[in-house]
Write a protein that holds these residues in place. Structure first.
Motif, mmCIF file in Angstrom:
data_model
loop_
_atom_site.group_PDB
_atom_site.id
_atom_site.type_symbol
_atom_site.label_atom_id
_atom_site.label_comp_id
_atom_site.label_asym_id
_atom_site.label_seq_id
_atom_site.Cartn_x
_atom_site.Cartn_y
_atom_site.Cartn_z
ATOM 1 N N VAL A 318 -48.466 1.320 -9.549
ATOM 2 C CA VAL A 318 -47.337 0.411 -9.741
ATOM 3 C C VAL A 318 -46.492 0.422 -8.475
ATOM 4 C CG1 VAL A 318 -45.295 -0.130 -11.112
ATOM 5 C CG2 VAL A 318 -47.335 0.831 -12.221
ATOM 6 N N GLU A 319 -46.461 -0.681 -7.772
ATOM 7 C CA GLU A 319 -45.717 -0.764 -6.522
ATOM 8 C C GLU A 319 -44.218 -0.631 -6.763
ATOM 9 O OE1 GLU A 319 -46.695 -4.294 -4.441
ATOM 10 O OE2 GLU A 319 -48.842 -3.862 -4.314
ATOM 11 N N GLY A 320 -43.567 0.079 -5.847
ATOM 12 C CA GLY A 320 -42.121 0.203 -5.906
ATOM 13 C C GLY A 320 -41.620 1.269 -6.859
ATOM 14 N N GLN A 321 -42.518 2.013 -7.490
ATOM 15 C CA GLN A 321 -42.116 3.061 -8.420
ATOM 16 C C GLN A 321 -42.652 4.410 -7.953
ATOM 17 O OE1 GLN A 321 -40.073 2.671 -11.098
ATOM 18 N NE2 GLN A 321 -39.868 0.510 -10.519
ATOM 19 N N SER A 322 -41.894 5.457 -8.213
ATOM 20 C CA SER A 322 -42.311 6.796 -7.828
ATOM 21 C C SER A 322 -41.757 7.812 -8.818
ATOM 22 C CB SER A 322 -41.818 7.137 -6.421
ATOM 23 O OG SER A 322 -42.068 8.503 -6.120
ATOM 24 N N MET A 323 -42.558 8.814 -9.129
ATOM 25 C CA MET A 323 -42.106 9.901 -9.994
ATOM 26 C C MET A 323 -41.777 11.155 -9.200
ATOM 27 S SD MET A 323 -41.904 8.792 -13.029
ATOM 28 C CE MET A 323 -41.665 10.358 -13.862
ATOM 29 N N SER A 324 -41.675 11.042 -7.887
ATOM 30 C CA SER A 324 -41.424 12.220 -7.060
ATOM 31 C C SER A 324 -40.091 12.873 -7.397
ATOM 32 C CB SER A 324 -41.475 11.840 -5.579
ATOM 33 O OG SER A 324 -40.471 10.886 -5.267
ATOM 34 N N TRP A 325 -39.105 12.078 -7.848
ATOM 35 C CA TRP A 325 -37.803 12.648 -8.208
ATOM 36 C C TRP A 325 -37.939 13.686 -9.318
ATOM 37 C CZ3 TRP A 325 -35.743 12.365 -13.123
ATOM 38 C CH2 TRP A 325 -36.354 11.459 -14.007
ATOM 39 N N LEU A 326 -38.887 13.456 -10.246
ATOM 40 C CA LEU A 326 -39.088 14.383 -11.355
ATOM 41 C C LEU A 326 -40.084 15.478 -11.002
ATOM 42 C CD1 LEU A 326 -38.631 15.244 -14.270
ATOM 43 C CD2 LEU A 326 -40.354 13.572 -14.984
ATOM 44 N N TYR A 327 -41.215 15.111 -10.408
ATOM 45 C CA TYR A 327 -42.263 16.101 -10.168
ATOM 46 C C TYR A 327 -41.845 17.155 -9.142
ATOM 47 C CZ TYR A 327 -45.237 12.908 -12.814
ATOM 48 O OH TYR A 327 -45.765 12.107 -13.804
ATOM 49 N N SER A 328 -41.029 16.771 -8.178
ATOM 50 C CA SER A 328 -40.543 17.777 -7.229
ATOM 51 C C SER A 328 -39.611 18.765 -7.923
ATOM 52 C CB SER A 328 -39.827 17.096 -6.058
ATOM 53 O OG SER A 328 -38.722 16.322 -6.519
ATOM 54 N N ALA A 329 -38.821 18.274 -8.887
ATOM 55 C CA ALA A 329 -37.949 19.173 -9.650
ATOM 56 C C ALA A 329 -38.755 20.044 -10.604
ATOM 57 C CB ALA A 329 -36.918 18.352 -10.429
ATOM 58 N N VAL A 330 -39.825 19.486 -11.166
ATOM 59 C CA VAL A 330 -40.711 20.273 -12.022
ATOM 60 C C VAL A 330 -41.313 21.428 -11.221
ATOM 61 C CG1 VAL A 330 -42.934 20.220 -13.216
ATOM 62 C CG2 VAL A 330 -41.230 18.449 -13.670
ATOM 63 N N LEU A 331 -41.726 21.136 -10.003
ATOM 64 C CA LEU A 331 -42.282 22.186 -9.151
ATOM 65 C C LEU A 331 -41.229 23.248 -8.855
ATOM 66 C CD1 LEU A 331 -44.634 23.267 -7.522
ATOM 67 C CD2 LEU A 331 -43.922 21.796 -5.625
ATOM 68 N N GLU A 332 -39.999 22.817 -8.618
ATOM 69 C CA GLU A 332 -38.923 23.776 -8.363
ATOM 70 C C GLU A 332 -38.661 24.655 -9.585
ATOM 71 O OE1 GLU A 332 -34.093 23.837 -7.447
ATOM 72 O OE2 GLU A 332 -35.208 21.946 -7.380
ATOM 73 N N ALA A 333 -38.696 24.033 -10.776
ATOM 74 C CA ALA A 333 -38.363 24.769 -12.001
ATOM 75 C C ALA A 333 -39.490 25.675 -12.460
ATOM 76 C CB ALA A 333 -38.000 23.780 -13.114
ATOM 77 N N TRP A 334 -40.722 25.140 -12.506
ATOM 78 C CA TRP A 334 -41.837 25.869 -13.103
ATOM 79 C C TRP A 334 -42.759 26.533 -12.078
ATOM 80 C CZ3 TRP A 334 -39.933 26.337 -17.517
ATOM 81 C CH2 TRP A 334 -39.400 25.263 -18.246
ATOM 82 N N GLY A 335 -42.627 26.149 -10.824
ATOM 83 C CA GLY A 335 -43.478 26.729 -9.794
ATOM 84 C C GLY A 335 -43.260 28.224 -9.610
ATOM 85 N N TYR A 336 -42.151 28.726 -10.097
ATOM 86 C CA TYR A 336 -41.843 30.156 -10.034
ATOM 87 C C TYR A 336 -42.962 30.987 -10.654
ATOM 88 C CZ TYR A 336 -39.295 34.500 -11.080
ATOM 89 O OH TYR A 336 -38.901 35.808 -11.181
ATOM 90 N N TRP A 337 -43.624 30.435 -11.685
ATOM 91 C CA TRP A 337 -44.652 31.185 -12.397
ATOM 92 C C TRP A 337 -46.077 30.751 -12.004
ATOM 93 C CZ3 TRP A 337 -40.341 29.263 -15.176
ATOM 94 C CH2 TRP A 337 -39.438 30.247 -15.628
ATOM 95 N N LEU A 338 -46.198 29.857 -11.038
ATOM 96 C CA LEU A 338 -47.501 29.265 -10.737
ATOM 97 C C LEU A 338 -47.915 29.535 -9.299
ATOM 98 C CD1 LEU A 338 -46.963 25.784 -12.436
ATOM 99 C CD2 LEU A 338 -48.277 27.714 -13.341
ATOM 100 N N PRO A 339 -49.220 29.612 -9.042
ATOM 101 C CA PRO A 339 -49.686 29.788 -7.668
ATOM 102 C C PRO A 339 -49.580 28.485 -6.875
ATOM 103 C CG PRO A 339 -51.556 29.596 -9.149
ATOM 104 C CD PRO A 339 -50.330 29.642 -10.015
#
Length: 593
Positions: A318-339
């Motif tokens: 879908v042009e003009g749309q991005s979920m990076s705002w959420l997925y980068s925060a998900v990585l910040e929040a849950w990446g603590y427990w993930l490799p």
């Protein structure tokens, strides 16, 4: 595109989103009218009696709610067709959106405040989709409410590429010998933490979510006041209830080894959410885990409520749309427990895999890429982000290595879009010896789904566990599970051996001011099951068919021991059919019920 045609599609989409968000709430109001909205006295506490619910996914056994579905269908078609007439008058897009708001208010589909906010909240998704799709009014209502209302459009068929390697012979399940090492897994789901919850506020506020500091306080009558620890009636989780739960979990942390959380953190005020608020709730929950359970790994998946607006997960196509705002925060929040090996696919689509123990792999899927409520998929629903093809490759590699796999995803497979669900079903069939656990949330109820061999539709090949929610929204007690699984040893099956489900009796907690989380049941003891393999869960379905006492016990636990009316006849058949329906649009699975 013809401007008139564009405006026609716009009004269908905008008004349709209003239907999608408001009709479930409207149906609840209609169900209360149809059932009399009964109440009874329980230890001097007024407790709602839960009306018989709409049974999902099962076209063969839905007459228990057919009258309600007809009301919703009529409401949808009336709204869409009325606005459709406006398009023929060359009304502007803004005028059509305003008309949708005004019609929502005039028809009392929702509270005026909700009407004024929900259409603008979803307008970007609605407009984005409508520019690239061709939907007629009846097709829209078919998508929103199912084929019983109208025939939805055929999105086209797609299939993933399966490995050419032959399926290994299937060995019979063998329960581990006594004394074999086990592990225990805490399952939490659907927290829906409401930081605006206000005890004593009106539970009948007229909006989809009540008991808030924006509602009448004190409530008009004591019986309509939200409880101190939560309330059954359209209210989400108070802060103090969630904190009480986490303090309990900290006290019993020796009873589990790691945690799975299967999505949905924010409250249900979907008409009034922002990206900032969503990200705050995400980080708040990660903070809860690190504060109260610092030594316990936490593995999660994406819920449909994590995005804003709710259910909006546009793929990269879908042009003009991005979920990076959420997925980068998900990585910040849950990446603590993930490799670090998980980071690329988290940023790509909110899904990942890794091996926490030798011979064992966890796969976290983003089920929103198969959800019918994610309207971006009307543009192109073919394997968004390549997730299912990625899953097929992961499963083949796991099989090659002799690994066992647990899959986490928010929405149960039987509630996903046809092509996504049917492709997933094929993977469960092909890798039945590799996948030994599937864990979901979303429905807020305690249930499961059985998968069957595609060659005969009778031999069970898999089972998915749908954990009950922490939120009481709606008409259910808060709860959580602790699974016992075959543990970390050579040749472990990593299969689920049993679990204990615990719950909080809100009626008692609110009456006595003392929340007590207590054991509710375990399948081996309370259902008298021989094991928790797919064949055992299938056998339970037919035992419940023959033994109504056993079924009513299951029905009680479905609501986590909240008070409910009885379920017999078509209601019972619908529930049993739902347990067999791990993919939609397959009524033949239920012919023997």
């Amino acid at each position: 595109m013809d401007p008139i045609h564009l405006r026609q599609l716009l009004l269908v989409c905008v008004s349709g989103w209003m239907c999608a968000l408001s009709l479930p709430h409207l149906e609840l109001k209609q169900k209360e009218e149809l059932t009399g909205g009964s109440r009874f006295r329980d230890n001097d506490v007024t407790t709602p009696v839960i009306p018989v619910p709409v049974v999902r996914r099962v076209g063969a056994w839905t007459p228990i709610a057919h009258h309600v579905s007809n009301l919703s269908c009529i409401a949808c078609k009336t709204m869409v067709r009325m606005l459709h007439d406006m398009s023929r008058q060359n009304q502007t897009e803004d005028a059509i959106i305003n008309a949708a708001i005004n019609l929502c208010i005039a028809r009392r589909i929702e509270d005026p405040r909700v009407c004024q906010m929900v259409v603008p909240q979803y307008s970007e998704m609605a407009l984005g989709v409508v520019r690239k799709t061709l939907l007629l009014p009846d097709e829209l209502c078919g998508i929103l409410l199912g084929s019983e209302c109208a025939t939805p459009p055929d999105p086209g068929k797609w299939n993933i590429t399966m490995s050419s390697k032959p399926k290994p012979p299937v060995a019979p399940h063998v329960r581990p010998q006594p004394g074999t090492p086990v592990m225990r897994v805490l399952h939490l789901t659907d927290l829906h933490l409401d930081d605006q919850y206000l005890a004593g506020a009106d539970t009948g506020c007229g909006e989809p979510l009540c008991c808030r500091n924006t509602d009448t306080y004190p409530a008009p009558t004591p019986s309509k006041a939200g409880g101190t620890w939560g309330d059954y009636r359209n209210c989400d989780s108070p802060w103090q209830t969630v904190e009480n739960l986490f303090r309990l979990l900290a006290d019993v942390k020796d009873q589990f080894d790691y945690i799975i959380f299967t999505g949905d953190i924010p409250a249900h005020d979907v008409w009034n959410q922002t990206r900032t608020a969503q990200l705050t709730s995400l980080l708040q929950l990660a903070g809860f885990f690190r504060r109260y359970l610092p030594d316990k790994p936490v593995y999660t998946c994406m819920g449909n409520h994590e995005s804003v607006p709710c259910d909006s997960y546009p793929p990269d196509s879908v042009e003009g749309q991005s979920m990076s705002w959420l997925y980068s925060a998900v990585l910040e929040a849950w990446g603590y427990w993930l490799p670090s090996s998980t980071y690329q696919t988290i940023l790509r689509g909110g899904f990942y895999t890794f091996s926490p123990f030798p011979g064992f792999r966890i796969v976290s899927l983003n089920s929103n890429y198969g959800a019918s409520a994610n309207w971006w998929l009307l543009i192109n629903s073919t394997d968004p982000q390549g997730q299912l093809q990625w899953l097929a490759d992961v499963l083949q590699e796991a099989e090659d290595k002799g690994e066992k796999v647990h899959i986490l995803s928010h929405i149960p497979p039987g509630e996903l879009m046809h092509d996504f669900s049917w492709n997933y079903y094929k993977l469960i069939n092909r890798y039945e010896s590799t996948i030994t656990g599937q864990f979901h949330g979303h429905t807020h109820k305690d249930e499961y789904q059985v998968f069957y061999d595609l060659s005969n539709r009778t031999r069970p090949v898999g089972v998915s566990y749908v954990g009950g929610s922490v939120t009481p929204y709606s008409f259910t007690n808060p709860g959580f599970r602790i699974y016992t699984i075959d543990g970390n040893h050579i040749n472990s099956s990593w299969a689920v051996l049993d679990y204990t489900h615990s719950f909080l009796n809100l009626s008692h907690a609110n009456e006595y001011g003392n929340p007590v989380w207590e054991r509710e049941y375990s399948p081996l003891s309370d259902y008298q099951m021989k094991g928790l393999y797919p064949e055992d869960w299938n056998e339970l379905i037919y035992r419940m068919k023959a033994n109504d006492t056993l079924f009513q016990t299951f029905y009680k636990y479905y609501f986590k021991s909240a008070k409910t009316d009885s379920c017999t006849g078509d209601c019972k058949r619908g529930f049993l059919c739902a347990l067999k329906s791990a993919r939609p649009d397959d009524p033949e699975l239920c012919e023997d019920l």
